[in-house]
Design a protein around this motif. Structure first.
Motif, PDB file in Angstrom:
ATOM      1  N   ASN A 199      40.564  55.508  37.711  1.00 33.68           N
ATOM      2  CA  ASN A 199      40.203  56.782  37.084  1.00 33.68           C
ATOM      3  C   ASN A 199      40.010  56.625  35.582  1.00 33.68           C
ATOM      4  O   ASN A 199      39.132  57.254  34.993  1.00 33.68           O
ATOM      5  CB  ASN A 199      41.281  57.826  37.366  1.00 33.68           C
ATOM      6  CG  ASN A 199      41.276  58.303  38.806  1.00 33.68           C
ATOM      7  OD1 ASN A 199      40.283  58.141  39.516  1.00 33.68           O
ATOM      8  ND2 ASN A 199      42.377  58.880  39.250  1.00 33.68           N
ATOM      9  N   LYS A 200      40.838  55.793  34.949  1.00 35.06           N
ATOM     10  CA  LYS A 200      40.707  55.547  33.513  1.00 35.06           C
ATOM     11  C   LYS A 200      39.378  54.867  33.201  1.00 35.06           C
ATOM     12  O   LYS A 200      38.691  55.218  32.234  1.00 35.06           O
ATOM     13  CB  LYS A 200      41.877  54.691  33.023  1.00 35.06           C
ATOM     14  CG  LYS A 200      41.917  54.514  31.512  1.00 35.06           C
ATOM     15  CD  LYS A 200      43.157  53.737  31.090  1.00 35.06           C
ATOM     16  CE  LYS A 200      43.201  53.567  29.574  1.00 35.06           C
ATOM     17  NZ  LYS A 200      44.415  52.803  29.148  1.00 35.06           N
ATOM     18  N   GLU A 201      39.011  53.884  34.018  1.00 32.85           N
ATOM     19  CA  GLU A 201      37.728  53.193  33.834  1.00 32.85           C
ATOM     20  C   GLU A 201      36.559  54.159  34.026  1.00 32.85           C
ATOM     21  O   GLU A 201      35.578  54.115  33.280  1.00 32.85           O
ATOM     22  CB  GLU A 201      37.617  52.024  34.813  1.00 32.85           C
ATOM     23  CG  GLU A 201      38.584  50.889  34.536  1.00 32.85           C
ATOM     24  CD  GLU A 201      38.511  49.810  35.594  1.00 32.85           C
ATOM     25  OE1 GLU A 201      37.821  50.031  36.620  1.00 32.85           O
ATOM     26  OE2 GLU A 201      39.150  48.758  35.411  1.00 32.85           O
ATOM     27  N   GLN A 202      36.678  55.021  35.036  1.00 31.65           N
ATOM     28  CA  GLN A 202      35.626  55.992  35.311  1.00 31.65           C
ATOM     29  C   GLN A 202      35.456  56.954  34.138  1.00 31.65           C
ATOM     30  O   GLN A 202      34.339  57.277  33.743  1.00 31.65           O
ATOM     31  CB  GLN A 202      35.977  56.787  36.577  1.00 31.65           C
ATOM     32  CG  GLN A 202      35.895  56.000  37.860  1.00 31.65           C
ATOM     33  CD  GLN A 202      34.476  55.881  38.387  1.00 31.65           C
ATOM     34  OE1 GLN A 202      33.792  56.877  38.556  1.00 31.65           O
ATOM     35  NE2 GLN A 202      34.035  54.665  38.639  1.00 31.65           N
ATOM     36  N   ASP A 203      36.577  57.409  33.576  1.00 35.81           N
ATOM     37  CA  ASP A 203      36.521  58.340  32.447  1.00 35.81           C
ATOM     38  C   ASP A 203      35.903  57.671  31.229  1.00 35.81           C
ATOM     39  O   ASP A 203      35.124  58.298  30.494  1.00 35.81           O
ATOM     40  CB  ASP A 203      37.927  58.843  32.125  1.00 35.81           C
ATOM     41  CG  ASP A 203      37.914  59.929  31.062  1.00 35.81           C
ATOM     42  OD1 ASP A 203      37.330  61.006  31.312  1.00 35.81           O
ATOM     43  OD2 ASP A 203      38.475  59.716  29.967  1.00 35.81           O
ATOM     44  N   PHE A 204      36.236  56.415  31.001  1.00 40.86           N
ATOM     45  CA  PHE A 204      35.675  55.660  29.876  1.00 40.86           C
ATOM     46  C   PHE A 204      34.155  55.560  30.007  1.00 40.86           C
ATOM     47  O   PHE A 204      33.416  55.836  29.064  1.00 40.86           O
ATOM     48  CB  PHE A 204      36.306  54.262  29.844  1.00 40.86           C
ATOM     49  CG  PHE A 204      36.028  53.482  28.589  1.00 40.86           C
ATOM     50  CD1 PHE A 204      36.727  53.746  27.428  1.00 40.86           C
ATOM     51  CD2 PHE A 204      35.074  52.475  28.588  1.00 40.86           C
ATOM     52  CE1 PHE A 204      36.482  53.018  26.273  1.00 40.86           C
ATOM     53  CE2 PHE A 204      34.825  51.743  27.438  1.00 40.86           C
ATOM     54  CZ  PHE A 204      35.530  52.007  26.270  1.00 40.86           C
ATOM     55  N   LYS A 205      33.701  55.204  31.201  1.00 38.63           N
ATOM     56  CA  LYS A 205      32.263  55.083  31.448  1.00 38.63           C
ATOM     57  C   LYS A 205      31.572  56.445  31.350  1.00 38.63           C
ATOM     58  O   LYS A 205      30.457  56.551  30.833  1.00 38.63           O
ATOM     59  CB  LYS A 205      32.013  54.464  32.826  1.00 38.63           C
ATOM     60  CG  LYS A 205      32.417  53.004  32.930  1.00 38.63           C
ATOM     61  CD  LYS A 205      32.171  52.465  34.329  1.00 38.63           C
ATOM     62  CE  LYS A 205      32.536  50.996  34.434  1.00 38.63           C
ATOM     63  NZ  LYS A 205      32.318  50.458  35.803  1.00 38.63           N
ATOM     64  N   ARG A 206      32.230  57.479  31.848  1.00 35.63           N
ATOM     65  CA  ARG A 206      31.664  58.834  31.792  1.00 35.63           C
ATOM     66  C   ARG A 206      31.416  59.261  30.341  1.00 35.63           C
ATOM     67  O   ARG A 206      30.391  59.883  30.039  1.00 35.63           O
ATOM     68  CB  ARG A 206      32.606  59.814  32.486  1.00 35.63           C
ATOM     69  CG  ARG A 206      32.048  61.236  32.574  1.00 35.63           C
ATOM     70  CD  ARG A 206      33.026  62.175  33.249  1.00 35.63           C
ATOM     71  NE  ARG A 206      33.228  61.809  34.653  1.00 35.63           N
ATOM     72  CZ  ARG A 206      34.333  61.244  35.123  1.00 35.63           C
ATOM     73  NH1 ARG A 206      35.343  60.981  34.304  1.00 35.63           N
ATOM     74  NH2 ARG A 206      34.443  60.937  36.402  1.00 35.63           N
ATOM     75  N   ASN A 207      32.325  58.913  29.454  1.00 37.11           N
ATOM     76  CA  ASN A 207      32.163  59.287  28.056  1.00 37.11           C
ATOM     77  C   ASN A 207      31.051  58.489  27.371  1.00 37.11           C
ATOM     78  O   ASN A 207      30.369  59.008  26.488  1.00 37.11           O
ATOM     79  CB  ASN A 207      33.485  59.094  27.306  1.00 37.11           C
ATOM     80  CG  ASN A 207      34.437  60.251  27.509  1.00 37.11           C
ATOM     81  OD1 ASN A 207      34.342  61.272  26.835  1.00 37.11           O
ATOM     82  ND2 ASN A 207      35.353  60.111  28.455  1.00 37.11           N
TER      83      ASN A 207
END
Length: 257
Positions: A40-48
């Motif tokens: 989830n942390k990786e996904q949020d980083f990429k989303r930003n």
């Protein structure tokens, strides 16, 4: 022989057993959920990253959209791409505080109040069908009023015009400095210019209500949040300047990165 449930030893035994069971449950949950949290942390980083570049689309997952993004490692000092570390395992956030690959900044250089600047970091490129660069996304950070703001700024193919800016981590005051997350405030950034004709950093976040909307370099600051406004202004100037990404941007323009 029946146990005395009112005895001190019995109470302590039960309390210890309850604590032990709870500890096992919590530890097990932490181990089981850890991979999900990391994902989830990786996904949020990429989303930003995608959001700063205006690449978010309804109906598509973050992973699908991120396929168009090329992640590269650069040496900030030389302004060149680097293969010093494996980009797949490199953590740019940890690198920012790693004493082996950071340098202490002098007071006059540290306008973003970050104390140390890493030598290596990741940048993100979006290319067209023929391999031509369309968008460059750069990580930025700096201190506001209460916290370090971590985010991204995206530039168009001319490496001067802003596509967007966004922060994914900060602890600024909600309703004041926290308005850096307000879509209305962020909507001022697209189309603004970073450098003037001489190549100097000209983009400026002014005091709230004082920016000229027609000025290609001015961003209206956050009303009632002067220190956060100054922090954003300073961090953008730092990372777009000589201590930040300007050497890399100049090399990229010249084809020497």
């Amino acid at each position: 022989m029946a146990k005395n449930k009112d005895s001190i030893s019995y109470i302590f035994t039960v309390a210890f057993a309850v604590c032990l069971v709870c500890a096992i449950i919590v530890s097990t949950a932490a181990v089981v959920l850890r991979p999900i949290q990391v994902k989830n942390k990786e996904q949020d980083f990429k989303r930003n990253i995608l959001a700063a570049a205006g690449l978010m689309e309804e109906g598509k997952t973050v992973e699908e959209l991120f396929e168009q993004v090329e992640t590269r490692l650069i040496n900030i000092e030389t302004g060149e791409f680097s293969d010093e570390y494996d980009v797949e395992s490199f953590d740019p956030v940890k690198a920012a505080s790693d004493p082996t690959i950071t340098q202490t900044l002098g007071t006059s250089d540290d306008i973003a109040s970050i104390k140390r600047r890493e030598t290596y970091t990741e940048v993100y490129l979006v290319r067209g069908g023929e391999g031509d660069l369309q968008t460059l996304i750069l990580p930025i950070r700096g201190y506001g009023l209460w916290s370090t703001l971590w985010g991204f700024i995206a530039l168009e193919e001319d490496l001067n015009t802003v596509v967007g800016l966004g922060f994914y981590s900060h602890a600024e005051t909600p309703g004041l400095g926290g308005e850096v997350d307000n879509p209305k405030w962020k909507s001022q950034w697209p189309g603004k210019k970073v450098y003037d004709e001489s190549g100097d950093v000209e983009i400026t976040v002014t005091k709230g209500g004082q920016a000229d909307p027609q000025d290609p370099y001015e961003i209206d600051g956050l009303s009632g949040a002067t220190l956060t406004t100054n922090g954003v202004d300073n961090l953008v100037k730092f990372w777009m300047g000589d201590m930040g990404f300007r050497p890399f941007i100049q090399n990229l323009k010249a084809g020497d990165a």
